[in-house]
Design an enzyme around this catalytic site. Structure first.
Site, mmCIF file in Angstrom:
data_model
loop_
_atom_site.group_PDB
_atom_site.id
_atom_site.type_symbol
_atom_site.label_atom_id
_atom_site.label_comp_id
_atom_site.label_asym_id
_atom_site.label_seq_id
_atom_site.Cartn_x
_atom_site.Cartn_y
_atom_site.Cartn_z
ATOM 1 N N HIS A 195 0.931 -0.615 0.217
ATOM 2 C CA HIS A 195 -0.035 -0.484 0.195
ATOM 3 C C HIS A 195 0.464 1.305 -0.022
ATOM 4 C CE1 HIS A 195 0.568 0.593 4.650
ATOM 5 N NE2 HIS A 195 -0.017 1.627 4.133
ATOM 6 N N ASP A 204 -0.648 -7.369 2.583
ATOM 7 C CA ASP A 204 0.313 -6.521 2.499
ATOM 8 C C ASP A 204 1.995 -7.014 2.207
ATOM 9 O OD1 ASP A 204 0.260 -3.957 1.408
ATOM 10 O OD2 ASP A 204 -0.029 -2.876 3.580
ATOM 11 N N SER A 238 3.940 2.533 8.789
ATOM 12 C CA SER A 238 3.324 2.142 8.221
ATOM 13 C C SER A 238 5.302 1.097 7.758
ATOM 14 C CB SER A 238 2.731 1.929 6.607
ATOM 15 O OG SER A 238 1.771 2.346 7.019
ATOM 16 N N CYS A 629 -40.613 -10.546 -65.283
ATOM 17 C CA CYS A 629 -39.601 -10.689 -65.736
ATOM 18 C C CYS A 629 -37.987 -9.696 -65.328
ATOM 19 C CB CYS A 629 -39.434 -10.038 -66.964
ATOM 20 S SG CYS A 629 -39.821 -8.160 -67.773
ATOM 21 N N HIS A 702 -38.335 -3.523 -71.661
ATOM 22 C CA HIS A 702 -38.093 -5.383 -71.281
ATOM 23 C C HIS A 702 -36.741 -5.173 -70.629
ATOM 24 C CE1 HIS A 702 -41.712 -4.646 -73.603
ATOM 25 N NE2 HIS A 702 -41.337 -4.128 -74.346
#
Length: 985
Positions: A195, A204, A238, A629, A702
């Site tokens: 962390h 951790d 920490s 046709c 035609h």
């Protein structure tokens, strides 16, 4: 005296044998008491039982498992058998050797050859001619590493790292960092946690097994002996490694005698090695500091900052600068956390238009915050104002774009192409790139040139100089020249297209009956005259004079070139939509076209191409029906369709476009359908067309098929490909030819020249008839659901039909057929299943109809799913739309307590729609009715014998009802009634 002889080679030795002193030894027998009981071995039975296992274990080896356990690894039975056989062979060899007769060994050789000593060459050794070395060789004592040495090394490493604030890396499968720092005048060891790098993990830090002892050894610095209370830990601690025995307060679990600080959750300090849930990780307070962020910011700030000539002075407070930085960051990159990858992915997934809209919204919000909180940062306010101004949407004029596109969107001539490009450029607004700006300026320049050079004295539409010559070069079609599309005879391979072309031949062609002769099909009748086919020339006379006579055609006396032969757009000729001319301006008149058998003739420039027609079920010849046709044009387009899309193409033509065109459509309508097909199938844009002859006397076009034409003198239309034919679909095209009709005989025909398309689809009456037919014929129902699944929607027209289909499990069958193909069909079937369950519970017909109307909106939302090639799809949408609008219109009446239904009318409609359900046996033959009657009578008799009279009465009433429903009231014969009465008694 006896002797013994021993012989070895040529030596013989005689040894005397000594006589035994005593040959017999007499030992007195000891008397044994028969009363003594010998003790039995208690393990004899066990050893006998375990003897096979112990014998097998003699051959086993010992190995160590992953967990460290030593176990026996036994041999396989085959291997033990091989080992036993080998041992027996060796023992047999020894036994045979020992029992062999004596023999003299006179020579011993190696491999049966000469003695190696005799094969060596005699070499004379000489001393080396070199100066002897005077170097004294030193023997180094090998370095040995013991346990005590390792501990000493760790102590020295710990002391060195403590003095110099170093970082120690423990490298295994992963790298673990231990940083030696000062904490409150004491030396401390910190482990680098996840962390601290901005990564949240359940654990951790993960230490390998061998690392625990090293971490414990290296962590014994000055903080190791100090007491630590849980309340004394704060942010920045920490990764701090503490002595587990010196902790006071609320601490989580730890192991190996040390504790690695991670953070606090619910008042408890947790170890970084403990596995936590992600919910706990998200909400806990971690004791990390933003040192990494600030170190990165300071590291790059000095590198990328703008150079300045003045001396910078602190004008704004650091706290306010931090707040302003947060506002700017959220304005440009809105996220919950800067370190979150999901937040960044959401920004990356935005389109350019969405990103501009978000930027405009966020900068507007940031400007409001800056003006309220920190108005002194005027430079930030100015920059945000500029960004908001640049990102403000400027493409709101969609109505103007639509209006311009309707007027000139289909025009492909200058200057309209430049105007269309500028219209698209204006619609994009701020999304235009620098290259698009340059292109827009070029289009504007072309418009200026056109306006400057425009003159009104140019005479347009003058037929005196009109020339529209046929190209002598034939149209090149890649699909007819690709080797993969041709067989060994260079004939076109239809592949899967041949199977799907049957949809044309089954519906719009007829077989030529040879018994009638070819002359019966020679006259092609048209509303205002007729055209003679050359089908009679399929019978070739061997007389040359007669053959030359048949080569002469019948002139139709067509008029010369006039305005009716041309097509103009904005005063300019559209040459593909005009009749062809010679060099002198006279029209090219058609000659006699010879007939062929089973060929599709395409191309009107150069040499025509003959393609083998798809093979039918029979060898008979086919000719298009009267008035159809023009189907040969779609057949020619099928050549350019891939085999995978052939089914979709033929179903679109048969189910959507042919019902719209019908007999004798205008050339404009035919071109419109070709334009629509070109959108779905772009490969047909260069498909070659059959010859199209223009008859101005009868205003007819035609389409020449494989039977040619005896009638001559017709004008020839220049359009040779689909992309040229679709030009007739433009409303702005000034042409008389586009209103000419194409096809055969007309029946009650009304020319449609407006923009409203003819309605296509299936009527509600025919849909109900097909559903009722499928209810009593499972094969028909399966075919209906496979080919036209949207017919299910028409079951809501009648509650009786809806319930009957529910009881027949038709909705379940639809789910099974379409579950893996299309999701909307199973959803429709599920909704209808639930609706049928509700309708069956309703007590009155009005309530049933109201329930059906209320579900129309939901059914419409599910059914309306884009374009679908289905004959019933459009009709189903029309039905649902009508019912939804009716429900909305009647909602006010229902809320006011009024009944919008006429009871008598509702009953009449329901009776008419459900009437076929009550008479399904009307068309069954008499034999079928008698057979069914016998089955019913047998069922009554067996039921009467087996059950009580009360139950039999109920069964008799049910069977009576079934019989009257099928045959009508009073149909049960007198004999059957008497038999029932006798059975009851």
């Amino acid at each position: 005296m006896a002797t013994s002889v021993i012989q070895f080679g040529s030596f013989v030795c005689n040894l005397p044998k000594s006589q035994p002193l005593c040959t017999t030894v007499h030992c007195p027998k000891q008397s044994m008491s028969t009363n003594i009981v010998r003790p039995s071995d208690p393990f004899a039975e066990l050893e006998k039982h375990l003897e096979p296992y112990l014998q097998k274990r003699m051959d086993a080896t010992i190995r160590q498992t992953k967990g460290g356990t030593l176990v026996y690894k036994h041999m396989s039975e085959a291997k033990r058998a091989r080992k036993l056989r080998k041992k027996q062979r060796e023992e047999e060899e020894v036994r045979l050797f020992m029992n062999a007769a004596p023999y003299i060994v006179s020579n011993i050789t190696i491999g049966g050859g000469e003695v190696p000593s005799k094969m060596e060459e005699v070499s004379i050794k000489r001393p080396l001619n070199k100066t002897p070395s005077r170097k004294i060789k030193k023997s180094l004592t090998p370095v040995t590493f013991r346990d005590g040495h390792m501990n000493k090394f760790l102590r020295e490493l710990r002391d060195c790292a403590t003095r110099n604030s170093m970082t120690v890396h423990l490298i295994g499968k992963r790298k673990t960092e231990l940083a030696f720092k000062r904490r409150a005048s004491l030396n401390a060891v910190y482990a680098t946690l996840h962390h601290m790098r901005g990564v949240d993990r359940k654990r951790d830090i993960v230490l390998e097994e061998w690392m625990n002892d090293y971490v414990l050894n290296l962590s014994k610095v000055s903080t190791w002996g100090s007491l630590f209370h849980a309340e004394s830990l704060k942010r920045g601690d920490s990764g701090l490694i503490l002595n587990a025995r010196a902790l006071r307060g609320k601490f989580g679990r730890c192991s190996r005698g040390f504790f690695i600080v991670r953070g606090k959750s619910d008042g408890v300090v947790l170890d970084a090695r403990s596995k936590l849930s992600m919910a706990t990780v998200t909400h806990m307070e971690q004791y990390s500091t933003p040192e990494a962020f600030w170190s990165g910011l300071e590291k790059k700030w000095s590198v990328v900052r703008k150079p300045t000539a003045h001396t910078c002075k602190p004008t704004y407070s650091v706290s306010n600068c931090g707040e302003v930085a947060a506002i700017i960051a959220q304005a440009l990159f809105p996220c919950h956390k800067l370190t979150c990858g999901e937040c960044s992915k959401e920004i990356c997934d935005l389109t350019s238009n969405e990103c501009v809209q978000e930027l405009y919204k966020n900068t507007s919000l940031a400007l409001e915050r800056m003006n309220n909180l920190h108005p002194e940062f005027q430079h930030i306010v100015k920059v945000l104002s500029v960004v908001r101004q640049l990102t403000e949407a400027s493409n709101h004029g969609t109505e103007t774009f639509d209006e311009i596109f309707k007027m000139i969107g289909s025009k492909t001539q200058s200057p309209f192409t430049h105007l269309n490009k500028l219209n698209e450029f204006m619609l994009k607004g701020n999304e235009n790139t620098s290259g698009e700006w340059l292109t827009a300026r070029q289009h504007l320049r072309e418009l200026v040139r056109f306006q400057k050079n425009r003159t009104d004295n140019i005479k347009k539409g003058d037929l005196a100089s009109f020339r529209n010559k046929l190209s002598a070069r034939a149209q090149y079609n890649l699909y007819l020249s690709c080797d993969n599309q041709l067989d060994k005879n260079a004939s076109f391979l239809w592949g899967q297209r041949e199977y799907h072309a049957r949809r044309f031949f089954l519906n719009f062609f007829q077989q030529i009956d040879p018994s009638k002769g070819y002359l019966a099909y020679e006259d092609r009748t048209i509303p205002n005259g007729s055209r003679k086919l050359a089908i009679g020339n399929l019978i070739v006379p061997l007389d040359l004079a007669e053959f030359r006579k048949r080569m002469n055609g019948i002139d139709t006396q067509q008029p010369p070139i006039g305005k009716y032969c041309t097509s103009q757009l904005d005063g300019n000729f559209v040459y593909p939509c005009c009749c062809t001319t010679l060099d002198d301006g006279q029209p090219i008149r058609s000659a006699v076209y010879a007939p062929t058998k089973k060929h599709l003739v395409v191309g009107n420039t150069g040499d025509t191409k003959y393609i083998n027609l798809p093979k039918g079920d029979t060898e008979m010849l086919y000719i298009a029906l009267d008035g159809y046709c023009y189907i040969n044009i779609y057949l020619a387009m099928l050549v350019n369709i891939s085999e995978e899309e052939a089914k979709d193409f033929t179903k679109k033509v048969r189910d959507i476009f042919m019902p719209k065109l019908g007999k004798w459509p205008t050339l404009m309508d035919l071109a419109t359908t070709c334009a629509q097909l070109r959108i779905f199938h772009p490969d047909v844009h260069d498909a070659e067309l059959p010859r199209i002859l223009v008859d101005h006397n009868t205003q007819t076009c035609h389409v020449v098929d494989s039977y040619g034409s005896i009638s001559t003198g017709y004008h020839i239309l220049k359009a040779a490909t689909v992309s040229q034919l679709v030009l007739f679909a433009d409303d702005n095209l000034e042409s008389e030819i586009k209103h000419y009709r194409v096809g055969g005989i007309v029946e009650n025909h009304k020319v449609q020249i407006d923009n409203q398309p003819s309605r296509c689809g299936v009527s509600e009456f025919h849909a109900i008839r097909m559903l009722i037919k499928g209810i009593y014929r499972p094969s028909v129902m399966y075919e209906l659901l496979s080919e036209e699944p949207y017919l299910l929607v028409f079951s809501i027209l009648s509650p009786s039909i809806l319930i009957a289909m529910y009881n027949d499990r038709a909705f379940e069958l639809a789910v099974q057929i379409w579950l893996e193909k299309e999701q909307s069909i199973p959803l429709i079937a599920t909704i209808l299943t639930n609706l049928a369950a509700k309708v069956s519970v309703a007590t009155t017909l009005v309530q049933q109809l109201q329930l059906i109307e209320l579900s129309a909106d939901q059914l419409l939302n599910v059914t309306c799913d884009g374009f679908r090639v289905s004959f019933a799809y459009q009709s189903a949408l029309t039905l649902l739309t009508r019912m939804r609008d009716q429900a909305k219109a009647n909602s006010e009446l229902i809320s006011g307590g009024f009944n919008e239904y006429d009871q008598d009318l509702a009953w009449t409609l329901e009776k008419k729609l459900s009437r076929p359900l009550t008479r399904p046996m009307e068309r069954i033959k008499l034999a079928g009715k008698i057979s069914l009657l016998l089955v019913l009578k047998k069922a009554k008799d067996s039921f009467a014998v087996k059950y009580q009279k009360q139950k039999f009465a109920r069964c008799q009433r049910n069977i009576q009802f079934i019989t009257e429903t099928i045959y009508g009231k009073g149909f049960l014969p007198h004999e059957s009634r008497s038999s029932v009465h006798q059975a009851r008694n």
